[in-house]
Design a protein around this motif. Sequence first.
Motif, PDB file in Angstrom:
ATOM      1  N   VAL A 191      12.536  -6.609 -13.204  1.00 32.03           N
ATOM      2  CA  VAL A 191      11.581  -5.840 -12.285  1.00 32.03           C
ATOM      3  C   VAL A 191       9.988  -7.062 -12.990  1.00 32.03           C
ATOM      4  O   VAL A 191       9.436  -7.015 -12.068  1.00 32.03           O
ATOM      5  N   ILE A 192      10.056  -6.707 -14.025  1.00 28.15           N
ATOM      6  CA  ILE A 192       8.288  -8.072 -14.360  1.00 28.15           C
ATOM      7  C   ILE A 192       8.769  -8.971 -13.655  1.00 28.15           C
ATOM      8  O   ILE A 192       7.801  -9.360 -12.684  1.00 28.15           O
ATOM      9  N   LEU A 193      10.048  -9.698 -13.518  1.00 27.83           N
ATOM     10  CA  LEU A 193       9.982 -10.803 -11.962  1.00 27.83           C
ATOM     11  C   LEU A 193       9.289 -10.417 -10.975  1.00 27.83           C
ATOM     12  O   LEU A 193       8.944 -11.278 -10.023  1.00 27.83           O
ATOM     13  N   VAL A 194       9.985  -9.426  -9.899  1.00 27.68           N
ATOM     14  CA  VAL A 194       9.806  -9.145  -8.956  1.00 27.68           C
ATOM     15  C   VAL A 194       8.175  -9.017  -8.856  1.00 27.68           C
ATOM     16  O   VAL A 194       7.225  -9.380  -7.829  1.00 27.68           O
ATOM     17  N   VAL A 195       8.067  -8.009  -9.996  1.00 37.33           N
ATOM     18  CA  VAL A 195       6.350  -7.656  -9.768  1.00 37.33           C
ATOM     19  C   VAL A 195       5.449  -8.385  -9.802  1.00 37.33           C
ATOM     20  O   VAL A 195       4.639  -9.043  -9.579  1.00 37.33           O
ATOM     21  N   MET A 196       5.882  -9.771 -10.521  1.00 35.94           N
ATOM     22  CA  MET A 196       5.368 -10.994 -10.746  1.00 35.94           C
ATOM     23  C   MET A 196       5.410 -12.264  -9.251  1.00 35.94           C
ATOM     24  O   MET A 196       4.022 -12.342  -8.973  1.00 35.94           O
ATOM     25  N   VAL A 197       6.093 -11.425  -8.998  1.00 36.21           N
ATOM     26  CA  VAL A 197       6.066 -12.803  -7.388  1.00 36.21           C
ATOM     27  C   VAL A 197       5.551 -11.635  -6.629  1.00 36.21           C
ATOM     28  O   VAL A 197       4.825 -12.671  -6.174  1.00 36.21           O
ATOM     29  N   ILE A 198       5.589 -10.604  -6.230  1.00 29.89           N
ATOM     30  CA  ILE A 198       4.800  -9.773  -5.840  1.00 29.89           C
ATOM     31  C   ILE A 198       3.366 -10.001  -5.440  1.00 29.89           C
ATOM     32  O   ILE A 198       2.689 -10.233  -4.720  1.00 29.89           O
ATOM     33  N   ILE A 199       3.056  -9.967  -6.793  1.00 33.82           N
ATOM     34  CA  ILE A 199       1.049 -10.439  -7.296  1.00 33.82           C
ATOM     35  C   ILE A 199       1.479 -11.939  -6.770  1.00 33.82           C
ATOM     36  O   ILE A 199      -0.202 -11.918  -6.128  1.00 33.82           O
ATOM     37  N   GLY A 200       1.820 -12.670  -7.223  1.00 30.73           N
ATOM     38  CA  GLY A 200       1.459 -13.744  -7.050  1.00 30.73           C
ATOM     39  C   GLY A 200       1.795 -14.132  -5.296  1.00 30.73           C
ATOM     40  O   GLY A 200       0.192 -14.307  -4.411  1.00 30.73           O
ATOM     41  N   MET A 201       2.866 -13.443  -4.474  1.00 33.25           N
ATOM     42  CA  MET A 201       2.405 -13.436  -3.004  1.00 33.25           C
ATOM     43  C   MET A 201       1.053 -13.182  -2.656  1.00 33.25           C
ATOM     44  O   MET A 201       0.165 -13.052  -1.610  1.00 33.25           O
ATOM     45  N   ILE A 202       0.449 -11.679  -2.599  1.00 34.37           N
ATOM     46  CA  ILE A 202      -1.100 -10.947  -3.136  1.00 34.37           C
ATOM     47  C   ILE A 202      -1.991 -12.007  -3.047  1.00 34.37           C
ATOM     48  O   ILE A 202      -2.595 -12.138  -2.134  1.00 34.37           O
ATOM     49  N   ILE A 203      -2.113 -12.652  -4.141  1.00 32.39           N
ATOM     50  CA  ILE A 203      -2.474 -13.765  -4.371  1.00 32.39           C
ATOM     51  C   ILE A 203      -2.679 -14.597  -3.588  1.00 32.39           C
ATOM     52  O   ILE A 203      -4.021 -15.249  -2.811  1.00 32.39           O
ATOM     53  N   ALA A 204      -2.021 -15.596  -3.283  1.00 32.09           N
ATOM     54  CA  ALA A 204      -1.739 -16.695  -2.265  1.00 32.09           C
ATOM     55  C   ALA A 204      -2.153 -15.790  -0.966  1.00 32.09           C
ATOM     56  O   ALA A 204      -2.888 -16.481  -0.207  1.00 32.09           O
ATOM     57  N   TRP A 205      -1.939 -15.061  -0.259  1.00 26.90           N
ATOM     58  CA  TRP A 205      -2.093 -13.832   0.862  1.00 26.90           C
ATOM     59  C   TRP A 205      -3.225 -14.116   1.840  1.00 26.90           C
ATOM     60  O   TRP A 205      -4.054 -14.668   2.221  1.00 26.90           O
ATOM     61  N   PHE A 206      -4.245 -13.858  -0.061  1.00 26.58           N
ATOM     62  CA  PHE A 206      -5.777 -13.902  -0.439  1.00 26.58           C
ATOM     63  C   PHE A 206      -6.610 -13.856   0.065  1.00 26.58           C
ATOM     64  O   PHE A 206      -7.765 -14.508   0.499  1.00 26.58           O
ATOM     65  N   PHE A 207      -5.788 -15.544  -0.351  1.00 29.57           N
ATOM     66  CA  PHE A 207      -6.854 -16.996  -0.593  1.00 29.57           C
ATOM     67  C   PHE A 207      -6.488 -17.737   0.435  1.00 29.57           C
ATOM     68  O   PHE A 207      -7.557 -18.886   0.437  1.00 29.57           O
ATOM     69  N   GLY A 208      -5.429 -17.812   0.494  1.00 34.26           N
ATOM     70  CA  GLY A 208      -4.502 -18.344   1.727  1.00 34.26           C
ATOM     71  C   GLY A 208      -5.972 -18.125   3.376  1.00 34.26           C
ATOM     72  O   GLY A 208      -5.091 -18.581   4.201  1.00 34.26           O
ATOM     73  N   ARG A 209      -6.168 -16.912   3.567  1.00 35.67           N
ATOM     74  CA  ARG A 209      -6.185 -16.667   5.052  1.00 35.67           C
ATOM     75  C   ARG A 209      -7.354 -17.352   5.294  1.00 35.67           C
ATOM     76  O   ARG A 209      -8.294 -17.448   4.797  1.00 35.67           O
ATOM     77  N   ASP A 210      -7.989 -17.188   6.541  1.00 40.16           N
ATOM     78  CA  ASP A 210      -8.887 -17.453   7.401  1.00 40.16           C
ATOM     79  C   ASP A 210     -10.286 -16.513   7.418  1.00 40.16           C
ATOM     80  O   ASP A 210     -10.171 -15.573   7.994  1.00 40.16           O
ATOM     81  N   LYS A 211     -11.318 -16.664   6.412  1.00 40.58           N
ATOM     82  CA  LYS A 211     -11.998 -15.647   6.524  1.00 40.58           C
ATOM     83  C   LYS A 211     -12.970 -15.627   7.775  1.00 40.58           C
ATOM     84  O   LYS A 211     -13.715 -14.600   7.931  1.00 40.58           O
ATOM     85  N   LYS A 212     -13.092 -17.119   8.156  1.00 43.05           N
ATOM     86  CA  LYS A 212     -14.597 -17.006   9.511  1.00 43.05           C
ATOM     87  C   LYS A 212     -13.382 -16.232  10.510  1.00 43.05           C
ATOM     88  O   LYS A 212     -13.787 -14.927  11.099  1.00 43.05           O
ATOM     89  N   LYS A 213     -12.082 -16.280  10.897  1.00 46.22           N
ATOM     90  CA  LYS A 213     -11.341 -16.108  11.616  1.00 46.22           C
ATOM     91  C   LYS A 213     -11.242 -14.140  12.001  1.00 46.22           C
ATOM     92  O   LYS A 213     -10.858 -13.292  12.275  1.00 46.22           O
ATOM     93  N   ASP A 214     -11.114 -13.556  10.164  1.00 39.47           N
ATOM     94  CA  ASP A 214     -10.858 -12.211   9.818  1.00 39.47           C
ATOM     95  C   ASP A 214     -13.089 -11.410  10.567  1.00 39.47           C
ATOM     96  O   ASP A 214     -12.439 -10.848  11.053  1.00 39.47           O
ATOM     97  N   LYS A 215     -13.519 -12.726  10.484  1.00 46.31           N
ATOM     98  CA  LYS A 215     -14.688 -11.762  10.892  1.00 46.31           C
ATOM     99  C   LYS A 215     -15.376 -11.643  12.408  1.00 46.31           C
ATOM    100  O   LYS A 215     -15.808 -11.149  12.708  1.00 46.31           O
ATOM    101  N   GLN A 216     -14.768 -13.361  12.564  1.00 47.49           N
ATOM    102  CA  GLN A 216     -13.999 -12.993  14.171  1.00 47.49           C
ATOM    103  C   GLN A 216     -13.518 -11.635  14.636  1.00 47.49           C
ATOM    104  O   GLN A 216     -14.036 -11.236  15.847  1.00 47.49           O
TER     105      GLN A 216
END
Length: 82
Positions: free
Chosen positions: A43-68
């Motif tokens: 359970v702890i590992l799955v939660v940590m993987v999900i948190i890691g995916m959310i952090i990677a998505w948040f920092f990996g997205r293109d902010k210019k495209k989001d604003k456009q």
Amino acid sequence: MEKEKNLIIGSIITLIAVIFVVLNTSPVAINFGFFKVKLPLIVILVVMVIIGMIIAWFFGRDKKKDKQHFGLILNKNKKNQE
């Protein structure tokens, strides 16, 4: 070609993570300072993987495209209201 490469790499990493999580199912105690929680490690590992995916998505997205994209949505809504 870049999307296919990312899909293959993501699939391999996901497979490794799933195998790792399934192999670690014993209960562990987590100390939060004020209280302890005893949960299966899976359970702890799955939660940590999900948190890691959310952090990677948040920092990996293109902010210019989001604003456009957001600007296009606002312009479309303004045109529809007129």
